[in-house]
Scaffold this motif. Structure first.
Motif, PDB file in Angstrom:
ATOM      1  N   ILE A 567       0.852  -1.190   0.000  1.00 23.41           N
ATOM      2  CA  ILE A 567       0.000   0.000   0.000  1.00 23.41           C
ATOM      3  C   ILE A 567       0.886   1.238   0.000  1.00 23.41           C
ATOM      4  CG2 ILE A 567      -1.850   1.225   1.216  1.00 23.41           C
ATOM      5  CD1 ILE A 567      -2.280  -1.293   2.865  1.00 23.41           C
ATOM      6  N   ILE A 568       0.510   2.200  -0.776  1.00 23.18           N
ATOM      7  CA  ILE A 568       1.106   3.537  -0.684  1.00 23.18           C
ATOM      8  C   ILE A 568       0.027   4.440  -0.106  1.00 23.18           C
ATOM      9  CG2 ILE A 568       2.163   5.465  -1.901  1.00 23.18           C
ATOM     10  CD1 ILE A 568       3.088   3.520  -4.032  1.00 23.18           C
ATOM     11  N   LEU A 569       0.195   4.833   1.143  1.00 21.54           N
ATOM     12  CA  LEU A 569      -0.850   5.598   1.791  1.00 21.54           C
ATOM     13  C   LEU A 569      -1.032   6.961   1.139  1.00 21.54           C
ATOM     14  CD1 LEU A 569      -0.094   4.779   5.538  1.00 21.54           C
ATOM     15  CD2 LEU A 569      -1.928   3.853   4.112  1.00 21.54           C
ATOM     16  N   LEU A 570      -2.266   7.436   1.146  1.00 19.44           N
ATOM     17  CA  LEU A 570      -2.594   8.725   0.535  1.00 19.44           C
ATOM     18  C   LEU A 570      -1.851   9.858   1.223  1.00 19.44           C
ATOM     19  CD1 LEU A 570      -6.459   8.370   0.079  1.00 19.44           C
ATOM     20  CD2 LEU A 570      -4.723   8.282  -1.713  1.00 19.44           C
ATOM     21  N   ILE A 588       3.613  -1.730   3.799  1.00 21.54           N
ATOM     22  CA  ILE A 588       3.095  -0.375   3.607  1.00 21.54           C
ATOM     23  C   ILE A 588       4.259   0.521   3.198  1.00 21.54           C
ATOM     24  CG2 ILE A 588       1.947   1.586   4.710  1.00 21.54           C
ATOM     25  CD1 ILE A 588       0.783  -0.435   6.727  1.00 21.54           C
ATOM     26  N   ILE A 589       4.101   1.223   2.086  1.00 22.46           N
ATOM     27  CA  ILE A 589       5.136   2.154   1.635  1.00 22.46           C
ATOM     28  C   ILE A 589       4.858   3.519   2.247  1.00 22.46           C
ATOM     29  CG2 ILE A 589       6.121   3.347  -0.354  1.00 22.46           C
ATOM     30  CD1 ILE A 589       5.540   0.912  -2.044  1.00 22.46           C
ATOM     31  N   LEU A 590       5.849   4.026   2.986  1.00 21.00           N
ATOM     32  CA  LEU A 590       5.711   5.333   3.605  1.00 21.00           C
ATOM     33  C   LEU A 590       6.331   6.363   2.662  1.00 21.00           C
ATOM     34  CD1 LEU A 590       4.507   6.138   6.365  1.00 21.00           C
ATOM     35  CD2 LEU A 590       6.844   6.358   7.225  1.00 21.00           C
ATOM     36  N   ASP A 591       5.456   7.062   1.959  1.00 18.22           N
ATOM     37  CA  ASP A 591       5.896   8.084   1.002  1.00 18.22           C
ATOM     38  C   ASP A 591       5.383   9.424   1.509  1.00 18.22           C
ATOM     39  OD1 ASP A 591       6.862   9.441  -1.150  1.00 18.22           O
ATOM     40  OD2 ASP A 591       5.362   8.700  -2.568  1.00 18.22           O
ATOM     41  N   VAL A 592       6.222  10.087   2.283  1.00 20.52           N
ATOM     42  CA  VAL A 592       5.807  11.324   2.939  1.00 20.52           C
ATOM     43  C   VAL A 592       5.999  12.486   1.971  1.00 20.52           C
ATOM     44  CG1 VAL A 592       6.204  12.848   4.909  1.00 20.52           C
ATOM     45  CG2 VAL A 592       6.452  10.373   5.167  1.00 20.52           C
ATOM     46  N   PRO A 593       4.942  13.252   1.700  1.00 26.81           N
ATOM     47  CA  PRO A 593       5.079  14.372   0.760  1.00 26.81           C
ATOM     48  C   PRO A 593       5.869  15.521   1.389  1.00 26.81           C
ATOM     49  CG  PRO A 593       2.883  14.351   1.725  1.00 26.81           C
ATOM     50  CD  PRO A 593       3.573  13.122   2.211  1.00 26.81           C
ATOM     51  N   LEU A 604       3.941   7.460  17.416  1.00 31.12           N
ATOM     52  CA  LEU A 604       4.233   6.958  16.078  1.00 31.12           C
ATOM     53  C   LEU A 604       4.951   5.618  16.209  1.00 31.12           C
ATOM     54  CD1 LEU A 604       4.414   7.331  12.974  1.00 31.12           C
ATOM     55  CD2 LEU A 604       6.610   8.495  13.363  1.00 31.12           C
ATOM     56  N   ARG A 605       4.376   4.601  15.611  1.00 30.32           N
ATOM     57  CA  ARG A 605       4.987   3.274  15.647  1.00 30.32           C
ATOM     58  C   ARG A 605       5.023   2.716  14.226  1.00 30.32           C
ATOM     59  NH1 ARG A 605       3.042   0.631  21.430  1.00 30.32           N
ATOM     60  NH2 ARG A 605       3.690   2.464  22.644  1.00 30.32           N
ATOM     61  N   LEU A 606       6.224   2.449  13.759  1.00 30.59           N
ATOM     62  CA  LEU A 606       6.442   1.964  12.405  1.00 30.59           C
ATOM     63  C   LEU A 606       7.209   0.653  12.482  1.00 30.59           C
ATOM     64  CD1 LEU A 606       7.618   5.370  10.871  1.00 30.59           C
ATOM     65  CD2 LEU A 606       5.294   4.433  10.875  1.00 30.59           C
ATOM     66  N   HIS A 607       6.595  -0.429  12.024  1.00 30.70           N
ATOM     67  CA  HIS A 607       7.212  -1.741  12.129  1.00 30.70           C
ATOM     68  C   HIS A 607       7.253  -2.401  10.750  1.00 30.70           C
ATOM     69  CE1 HIS A 607       8.589  -5.339  14.072  1.00 30.70           C
ATOM     70  NE2 HIS A 607       7.592  -6.062  13.575  1.00 30.70           N
ATOM     71  N   LYS A 608       8.480  -2.591  10.260  1.00 30.79           N
ATOM     72  CA  LYS A 608       8.712  -3.281   8.992  1.00 30.79           C
ATOM     73  C   LYS A 608       8.015  -2.627   7.811  1.00 30.79           C
ATOM     74  CE  LYS A 608       9.487  -7.809  11.103  1.00 30.79           C
ATOM     75  NZ  LYS A 608       9.125  -9.237  11.134  1.00 30.79           N
ATOM     76  N   VAL A 609       7.848  -1.290   7.873  1.00 31.75           N
ATOM     77  CA  VAL A 609       7.305  -0.581   6.706  1.00 31.75           C
ATOM     78  C   VAL A 609       8.439  -0.284   5.736  1.00 31.75           C
ATOM     79  CG1 VAL A 609       5.449   0.427   8.094  1.00 31.75           C
ATOM     80  CG2 VAL A 609       7.599   1.698   7.764  1.00 31.75           C
ATOM     81  N   ILE A 610       8.044   0.183   4.548  1.00 34.75           N
ATOM     82  CA  ILE A 610       9.016   0.482   3.487  1.00 34.75           C
ATOM     83  C   ILE A 610       9.114   1.993   3.349  1.00 34.75           C
ATOM     84  CG2 ILE A 610       9.589   0.150   1.060  1.00 34.75           C
ATOM     85  CD1 ILE A 610       7.693  -2.330   1.144  1.00 34.75           C
ATOM     86  N   TYR A 611      10.345   2.524   3.431  1.00 34.88           N
ATOM     87  CA  TYR A 611      10.543   3.968   3.297  1.00 34.88           C
ATOM     88  C   TYR A 611      10.906   4.278   1.847  1.00 34.88           C
ATOM     89  CZ  TYR A 611      10.692   3.558   8.351  1.00 34.88           C
ATOM     90  OH  TYR A 611      10.385   3.273   9.653  1.00 34.88           O
ATOM     91  N   SER A 612      10.115   5.164   1.239  1.00 36.14           N
ATOM     92  CA  SER A 612      10.304   5.448  -0.191  1.00 36.14           C
ATOM     93  C   SER A 612      11.628   6.148  -0.462  1.00 36.14           C
ATOM     94  CB  SER A 612       9.149   6.306  -0.709  1.00 36.14           C
ATOM     95  OG  SER A 612       9.103   7.553  -0.029  1.00 36.14           O
ATOM     96  N   LYS A 613      12.121   6.934   0.492  1.00 39.78           N
ATOM     97  CA  LYS A 613      13.375   7.670   0.330  1.00 39.78           C
ATOM     98  C   LYS A 613      14.128   7.647   1.662  1.00 39.78           C
ATOM     99  CE  LYS A 613      11.161  10.838  -2.961  1.00 39.78           C
ATOM    100  NZ  LYS A 613      10.766  12.244  -3.214  1.00 39.78           N
ATOM    101  N   ASP A 614      15.432   7.948   1.581  1.00 42.35           N
ATOM    102  CA  ASP A 614      16.238   7.948   2.797  1.00 42.35           C
ATOM    103  C   ASP A 614      15.765   9.003   3.796  1.00 42.35           C
ATOM    104  OD1 ASP A 614      17.717   5.898   1.837  1.00 42.35           O
ATOM    105  OD2 ASP A 614      19.439   7.116   1.226  1.00 42.35           O
ATOM    106  N   GLU A 615      15.308  10.135   3.279  1.00 43.40           N
ATOM    107  CA  GLU A 615      14.924  11.222   4.181  1.00 43.40           C
ATOM    108  C   GLU A 615      13.465  11.149   4.631  1.00 43.40           C
ATOM    109  OE1 GLU A 615      14.419  12.823  -0.064  1.00 43.40           O
ATOM    110  OE2 GLU A 615      15.839  11.555   1.060  1.00 43.40           O
ATOM    111  N   THR A 639      17.675  -1.685   2.590  1.00 37.84           N
ATOM    112  CA  THR A 639      18.789  -0.733   2.558  1.00 37.84           C
ATOM    113  C   THR A 639      18.272   0.637   2.958  1.00 37.84           C
ATOM    114  OG1 THR A 639      19.889  -1.959   0.786  1.00 37.84           O
ATOM    115  CG2 THR A 639      20.565   0.321   1.139  1.00 37.84           C
ATOM    116  N   MET A 640      19.019   1.296   3.832  1.00 32.86           N
ATOM    117  CA  MET A 640      18.578   2.599   4.318  1.00 32.86           C
ATOM    118  C   MET A 640      19.786   3.485   4.533  1.00 32.86           C
ATOM    119  SD  MET A 640      15.982   3.381   7.437  1.00 32.86           S
ATOM    120  CE  MET A 640      15.161   4.966   7.534  1.00 32.86           C
ATOM    121  N   GLY A 641      19.645   4.755   4.202  1.00 31.84           N
ATOM    122  CA  GLY A 641      20.726   5.702   4.426  1.00 31.84           C
ATOM    123  C   GLY A 641      20.851   6.038   5.893  1.00 31.84           C
TER     124      GLY A 641
END
Length: 737
Positions: A567-570, A588-593, A604-615, A639-641
């Motif tokens: 999922i890519i959350l809105l 869940i893909i975390l794509d923060v605008p 805030l609790r994030l477990h095994k989510v996918i970060y779209s970018k390093d930042e 892989t994560m920066g």
């Protein structure tokens, strides 16, 4: 010889007399002769002659015929003295202990006979103080010398300021050492502030079969109690040291048959609380006097005839009962009733109790500990409704409901007639009665008279919050009154880990159709557990968007599906001003605008989510001005920066880095942090910079890093530290304040 006879007779009778012509003439209180002793045969024997039978002397000797013993002999010719000790002791048992002891002055043959008496009774009541003091000294001096191997009974009737509890306690201890079988003590202390505390070895006396205590006696039963022979127990006006004292005593009397309790009328806690547990199912006598000030009673007894017991507690306000109950009693103060339904006569007993309790407010049906619930037996509906149902009952609780027809009929009857009922709690094992079936059954009862439906929507919605969302939604089929109530629920939870494919399909259809119609202005929490490829990301995003439009406060999503369908959350989620809690777990893909604003987010609790970018994570954290609690668990084989956490308001931070995660390092700057947890299984070397945390209270470190200086140096203000690391740490380099 005459003087010896005079002395002995005077001691026996305490009477006045004079000697005339070889005879001793006795005088009564009016100084008139009532008897004469004539000395014969060199004074070895003497005879007794009396005035007519109507005389005072004859009446005295008729009532106390045992005195004749003293006139029979004083020499080797004494025929009674020729009898065996055993027979003489039996003769002495026919007279009071005081008189038996007095025979010790007759001759050496009688001097110690009384010390073999198996029954002893000493009465201080009515004694003048000088006589009482002499008796006290006599017991202190002579009771330790008693020779009977078994004391069958030891009775004390005690009154007087000269008596001390220590004296009485010592006498009881001595009697117990002679295999005592019956102990009877009446003690009236003077002043009243001198009660007796009986010795603890009394409660481990294996021979004791009868115990009777009355008066100013403190019953302090120790933890180790064993009275295997006690059959009769009578306690009158004694003081109980603790609430559980009586229960502990009764519980350790396995053959108890006769019980009598008479509670004190002044200053005794047992006057307000009474508990009796009697598992002895043998028929035995029970007498308990009325307790007018009783507030709470607990009865767990197996007796069949307990009229005096029930009659003594009719003034109680709170009653817990597991016992038979007959009609004819009125509980005019009873407000709270708990009935154990482990017996096969439970239903009829229940309604007898209800009929007897006109102002009852709370009824609780349950099973006591170690009692096996039998369920209700068949019952006939009462011809008249108990008054308490019509006028006062407000709360009904049933914790062992099985759903049997007879139990259902009882619940229906109470719900139907309890006009003032406010709360009904019915509990059952899910396997016995599914929650929905039970709810539907009881609500259907009210479809005809529908009193529940008369409640406001607000109250009904609060009731539905006590059951799972699935069950609450199911009530929509009960009636039109319930059709839309679930749409006002402020807390929604859908899905579970064991959701089957058909069930997942039905759930998706339901949410697609009904969630857009939800009416609650505020959704306090929206939880989704979606473990199936059936759920489409676009559907999930739609549901989240709908929930966010209702001023969503807490969002929790667990999503496990095909790795190719995350999922890519809105983006609108990241500008939700009302959101205070965000928990994401899984694919869940975390794509923060770029435009992020979460002004209310605290957790805030994030477990095994996918970060779209390093930042991504840094951008999200920096946009939460009041964030207090963060938990981050990275995915394996990801892989994560460099991970940067710079949140001034943060108070709790937890990181989990798996062994297969490729991370460039992390920087932590959280000056307000109070709790820090780092679990790092990654054996690769990377840069780690943690700024000092001056307010840290607790830290938990489980790491594989080679260089621990930055981490250890940042936590030196900690108060509680848990640590496990693979490298040697030079503690001398740090100072923990």
């Amino acid at each position: 010889m005459l003087s010896t006879v005079k002395k002995r007779i005077m001691l026996l009778f305490g009477a006045k007399f004079y000697v005339s012509s070889g005879s001793i003439i006795f005088l009564d209180t009016r100084r008139k002769p009532f008897g004469k002793v004539k000395i014969r045969k060199q004074f070895h024997l003497f005879s007794l002659s009396l005035h007519p039978p109507s005389s005072l002397g004859y009446q005295l000797l008729k009532l106390q015929r045992w005195y004749i013993i003293g006139f029979v002999s004083f020499s080797d010719m004494d025929r009674i003295s020729g009898l065996s000790d055993e027979l003489l002791v039996k003769i002495l048992l026919l007279v009071p202990t005081k008189v038996a002891v007095s025979t010790s002055i007759l001759s050496k043959r009688w001097e110690c006979l009384w010390m073999w008496l198996p029954k002893l009774k000493y009465d201080f009541r009515g004694c003048p103080e000088p006589e009482g003091k002499r008796l006290l000294l006599f017991l202190d001096r002579n009771l330790p010398l008693h020779r009977a191997p078994v004391i069958e009974s030891f009775r004390l009737e005690l009154y007087g300021s000269y008596l001390t509890p220590e004296n009485v306690k010592m006498w009881v201890v001595i009697a117990l050492s002679h295999c005592l079988r019956e102990l009877d003590i009446l003690y009236e202390s003077y002043p009243p502030s001198k009660p007796i505390v009986l010795p603890s070895n009394l409660f481990t006396c294996k021979s004791l079969s009868v115990l009777k205590l009355d008066g100013d006696i403190i019953l302090d039963v120790p933890r180790m109690v064993s009275l295997p022979s006690l059959k009769t127990l009578q306690l009158q006006s004694v003081t109980y040291s603790k609430d559980e004292t009586l229960q502990r005593l009764l519980y350790n009397c396995p053959v108890l048959e006769d019980l009598m309790l008479h509670l004190r009328d002044y200053g005794d806690t047992m006057q307000k609380y009474f508990k009796l547990v009697d598992d002895n199912d043998k028929s035995h006598y029970c007498l308990i006097e009325h307790m007018p000030n009783l507030i709470e009673a607990h009865l767990d007894v197996s007796l069949t005839h307990i009229k005096s017991l029930i009659g003594s507690i009719t003034s109680v306000k709170r009653l817990t009962i597991c016992s038979r109950f007959d009609e004819g009693f009125v509980f005019n103060r009873l407000e709270h009733l708990k009935v154990c339904i482990c017996n096969d006569h439970s239903s009829n007993q229940l309604f007898r109790l209800l009929k007897s309790s006109s102002i009852l407010q709370e009824l609780n049906l349950f099973s006591m500990e170690d009692h096996e619930p039998q369920g209700m037996d068949d019952w006939n509906e009462p011809s008249t409704v108990p008054e308490c149902l019509l006028s006062s009952l407000q709360t009904l609780s049933w914790s062992t409901y099985t759903g049997e027809p007879q139990e259902r009929d009882i619940v229906v009857y109470i719900l139907k007639h309890a006009l003032h009922l406010k709360t009904a709690r019915i509990k059952s094992y899910e396997s016995a009665v599914p929650k929905f079936d039970m709810l539907k059954e009881f609500v259907c009862i009210h479809v005809k008279m529908d009193r529940i439906s008369e409640l406001s929507d607000e109250v009904l919605v609060k009731i539905l919050l006590f059951v799972p969302t699935k069950v609450a939604v199911s009530t929509s089929i009960l009636s039109k009154r319930w059709e839309c109530l679930s749409m006002w629920l402020p807390k929604l939870e859908y899905g579970h880990r064991d959701c089957s494919e058909p069930e997942s399909k039905r759930l998706q259809c339901f949410l697609d159709r009904n969630l857009p119609l939800h009416r609650a202005p505020v959704i306090e929490s929206f939880r989704l557990q979606l473990i199936s490829s059936r759920f489409k990301p676009e559907n999930i995003n739609l549901w989240v968007a709908i929930a966010a439009s209702h001023c969503l406060r807490e969002l929790e999503i667990l999503y496990e599906s095909d790795p190719d369908k995350p999922i890519i959350l809105l983006s609108s989620l990241f500008t939700c001003k009302s959101l205070t809690v965000l928990k994401l777990d899984g694919d869940i893909i975390l794509d923060v605008p770029r435009m992020v604003s979460l002004p209310s987010l605290k957790t805030l609790r994030l477990h095994k989510v996918i970060y779209s970018k390093d930042e991504t994570l840094q951008r999200l954290l920096s946009s939460c001005p009041i964030l207090e609690d963060v938990v981050v668990g990275l995915r394996e084989n990801d892989t994560m920066g460099k991970l940067i956490v710079a949140v001034p308001s943060l108070q709790s931070l937890s990181f989990y880095i798996p062994w297969s995660n490729d991370i460039d390092g992390f920087v932590i700057n959280t000056p307000a942090l109070k709790y820090f947890k780092l679990m790092d299984r990654n054996y690769r070397s990377y840069n780690c910079l943690i700024e000092h945390m001056p307010n840290l209270i607790e830290a938990h470190l489980d790491v594989e890093l080679d260089d621990m200086k930055s981490i250890i140096g940042s936590i030196t203000s900690v108060k509680r530290l848990t640590i496990c690391c693979s490298q040697v740490i030079t503690i001398n380099s740090f100072h923990f304040m």
